[in-house]
Design an enzyme around this catalytic site. Structure first.
Site, short mmCIF file in Angstrom:
data_model
loop_
_atom_site.label_atom_id
_atom_site.label_comp_id
_atom_site.label_asym_id
_atom_site.label_seq_id
_atom_site.Cartn_x
_atom_site.Cartn_y
_atom_site.Cartn_z
N PHE A 197 13.70 4.25 10.70
CA PHE A 197 12.37 3.83 10.25
C PHE A 197 11.51 5.07 10.05
CE2 PHE A 197 8.24 1.92 10.12
CZ PHE A 197 8.47 0.79 9.38
N LYS B 170 0.80 -1.20 0.00
CA LYS B 170 0.00 0.00 0.00
C LYS B 170 0.84 1.26 0.00
CE LYS B 170 -3.25 -2.19 3.15
NZ LYS B 170 -3.67 -2.16 4.58
N ASP C 27 14.67 -0.67 0.70
CA ASP C 27 15.36 -0.89 1.96
C ASP C 27 16.37 -2.02 1.75
OD1 ASP C 27 15.93 -0.85 4.69
OD2 ASP C 27 14.13 -1.92 5.27
P1 IMP Z 1 12.73 -4.22 1.41
O1 IMP Z 1 12.17 -5.48 0.87
O2 IMP Z 1 13.53 -4.44 2.66
O3 IMP Z 1 13.47 -3.37 0.40
O4 IMP Z 1 11.53 -3.42 1.99
C1 IMP Z 1 10.69 -2.70 1.22
C2 IMP Z 1 9.37 -2.50 1.93
O5 IMP Z 1 9.50 -2.51 3.35
C3 IMP Z 1 8.85 -1.15 1.58
O6 IMP Z 1 8.06 -1.22 0.42
C4 IMP Z 1 8.07 -0.79 2.81
O7 IMP Z 1 6.76 -1.29 2.71
C5 IMP Z 1 8.77 -1.48 3.94
N1 IMP Z 1 9.71 -0.57 4.62
C6 IMP Z 1 11.06 -0.62 4.62
N2 IMP Z 1 11.59 0.37 5.35
C7 IMP Z 1 10.55 1.09 5.81
C8 IMP Z 1 10.45 2.28 6.63
O8 IMP Z 1 11.43 2.91 7.05
N3 IMP Z 1 9.19 2.70 6.88
C9 IMP Z 1 8.07 2.08 6.43
N4 IMP Z 1 8.12 0.98 5.67
C10 IMP Z 1 9.35 0.49 5.36
#
Ligand code: IMP
Ligand code: MG
Length: 182
Positions: free
Chosen positions: A154, A44, A105
């Protein structure tokens, strides 16, 4: 807000976001001039960004679809697992696709999305992320367009949540005392 909520600190103001979204929109309009473009928003978190971005892209032929993906539960801890919660409505075969994400991330989510969507044979497949946390990368993924690189904290607001809350904040904010767990 209840007392349990901490007051978030603003990291990126709504004005800075708006200015950067305008620049990204211009860049995308130039890069895709004369070619139909499909934006695929990742639900979302990316819908607020997508809503602003699409209005900043001066282009005659832009269509939108959404992919629902869950990679985090209701905490800041990544499960390391990615799950499709809503599939695309339209075929992307032969289409120039730009995936629109809120934040890159670890890269685990993007890695999964990229391999899932490239199997559908788009003409091209690129990614735009509003926020990039390069310090946390596990998968060697780079976005084609990045709004802001941010430190390892975060963040919430402008569509991003913590346990489904804070999405309505107009800027990107940090929840104090809540750093990213490993
Ligand atoms: P990744 O798979 O670790 O790259 O994470 C990506 C997903 O994790 C993003 O699309 C977010 O939904 C969530 N996410 C990662 N870091 C944050 C943050 O700092 N705040 C909120 N959601 C996060
Ligand atoms: Mg997300």
């Amino acid at each position: 807000m209840s007392e349990a909520h901490q007051q978030p600190e603003v990291l990126i103001t709504p004005d800075r976001i708006a200015a950067r979204v305008r620049e990204l929109g211009q860049e995308i309009a130039r890069d895709y001039a004369g070619r139909p473009l499909r934006l695929v928003g990742i639900l979302k978190g990316a819908w607020v960004f997508l809503a602003d971005l699409i209005r900043a892209i001066d282009h005659d032929d832009v269509t939108v679809d959404f992919l629902g993906v869950a990679s985090y539960g209701d905490t800041t801890h990544s499960s390391g697992e990615v799950r499709i919660t809503k599939d695309l409505d339209m075929s992307i075969e032969g289409i120039d696709v730009l995936i629109v994400e809120d934040i890159l991330d670890t890269g685990v989510t993007f890695d999964y999305i990229l391999s899932a969507l490239s199997a559908h044979k788009p003409r091209s497949l690129k990614v735009i992320t509003l926020l990039d946390k390069p310090a946390r990368r596990i998968k060697p993924i780079q976005a084609d367009y990045v709004g802001f690189a941010i430190p390892d904290a975060f963040v919430v607001g402008y569509g991003l949540d913590y346990a489904q809350e804070y999405r309505q904040l107009p800027g990107i904010c940090v929840l104090p005392s809540r750093t990213n767990p490993g």
